[in-house]
Design a protein around this motif. Structure first.
Motif, mmCIF file in Angstrom:
data_model
loop_
_atom_site.group_PDB
_atom_site.id
_atom_site.type_symbol
_atom_site.label_atom_id
_atom_site.label_comp_id
_atom_site.label_asym_id
_atom_site.label_seq_id
_atom_site.Cartn_x
_atom_site.Cartn_y
_atom_site.Cartn_z
ATOM 1 N N ASP A 32 0.787 -1.301 -0.095
ATOM 2 C CA ASP A 32 -0.053 -0.089 0.079
ATOM 3 C C ASP A 32 0.894 1.261 0.323
ATOM 4 N N ASP A 33 1.977 1.095 -0.029
ATOM 5 C CA ASP A 33 2.893 2.358 -0.008
ATOM 6 C C ASP A 33 2.913 3.294 -1.155
ATOM 7 N N THR A 34 2.894 4.518 -1.050
ATOM 8 C CA THR A 34 2.955 5.432 -2.237
ATOM 9 C C THR A 34 4.145 6.243 -1.919
ATOM 10 N N THR A 46 9.175 14.039 -1.780
ATOM 11 C CA THR A 46 9.017 13.008 -2.969
ATOM 12 C C THR A 46 10.320 13.377 -3.911
ATOM 13 N N TRP A 57 7.958 5.938 -10.891
ATOM 14 C CA TRP A 57 7.228 6.258 -9.533
ATOM 15 C C TRP A 57 5.628 6.380 -9.802
ATOM 16 N N THR A 58 5.162 5.872 -10.881
ATOM 17 C CA THR A 58 3.780 5.687 -11.038
ATOM 18 C C THR A 58 3.375 4.552 -10.456
ATOM 19 N N GLY A 59 1.985 4.399 -9.806
ATOM 20 C CA GLY A 59 1.285 3.140 -9.481
ATOM 21 C C GLY A 59 1.001 2.026 -10.584
ATOM 22 N N GLN A 118 0.129 8.914 -9.977
ATOM 23 C CA GLN A 118 1.242 9.084 -9.257
ATOM 24 C C GLN A 118 1.338 8.637 -7.802
ATOM 25 N N ASP A 119 -0.009 8.854 -7.046
ATOM 26 C CA ASP A 119 0.023 8.601 -5.759
ATOM 27 C C ASP A 119 -0.732 7.146 -5.492
ATOM 28 N N GLU A 120 -0.718 6.124 -6.654
ATOM 29 C CA GLU A 120 -1.283 5.017 -6.501
ATOM 30 C C GLU A 120 -0.075 4.124 -5.700
ATOM 31 N N PRO A 121 -0.536 3.020 -5.226
ATOM 32 C CA PRO A 121 0.530 2.086 -4.434
ATOM 33 C C PRO A 121 1.540 1.867 -5.368
ATOM 34 N N LEU A 122 2.765 1.817 -4.972
ATOM 35 C CA LEU A 122 4.085 1.561 -6.039
ATOM 36 C C LEU A 122 4.010 0.137 -6.251
#
Length: 159
Positions: free
Chosen positions: A102-104, A116, A128-130, A135-139
């Motif tokens: 779940d990390d972003t 960031t 760095w996109t999920g 961008q702020d999706e899980p990695l």
């Protein structure tokens, strides 16, 4: 004919954008008489590591990464003289951390008191996109084994 032994030293320095990468480095040797020989090596470039080059200091590297020279010195207790480190001295930029599902990027920056921008600077090889391209999706996508990332917590930035 007389055979003359010739030796050459190959020197290669990866660009900073190669941190964490495993590029294929190839070289070719030729003689005037015979054809050439080509050899390729898979090279592992250390993630979260760096060697200072001529003219570089902890302060100049820290400025480039958006952190402080104190932060870099804290990550490198083996340095006796932080204002005059030896040339080609291997340095740690931070610590390796395995991202959780779940990390972003923004979440990791908050968790480690970083930014960031710094996380992007010390992990230039990572996308760095999920998984959904946001961008702020899980990695880490479902069922994906995460690669450790370099984190530089800003423990020395404020007093």
């Amino acid at each position: 004919g007389v055979c003359v032994e010739v030796r050459r030293v190959l020197s290669w320095r990866p660009e900073r954008a190669r941190m964490g990468a495993t590029p294929l480095v190839c070289m070719e040797a030729r003689t005037a008489v015979e054809g050439g020989v080509r050899r390729c090596l898979q090279v592992s470039v250390t993630r979260c590591g760096f060697c200072l080059q001529r003219g570089e200091t902890l302060a100049s590297l820290a400025s480039e990464l958006g952190t402080s020279w104190l932060q870099l010195w804290a990550a490198n207790p083996h340095l006796d003289r932080p204002h005059d480190p030896p040339l080609f001295q291997p340095l740690n930029l931070g610590a390796l951390f395995p991202p959780q599902p779940d990390d972003t990027l923004a979440g990791l920056a908050r968790r480690f008191g970083s930014s960031t921008e710094i996380l992007r600077a010390v992990n230039p090889d990572l996308d760095w996109t999920g998984p959904d391209g946001v961008q702020d999706e899980p990695l880490v996508g479902p069922g994906t084994l995460p690669a450790p990332i370099c984190v530089v917590p800003l423990t020395c930035s404020a007093w």
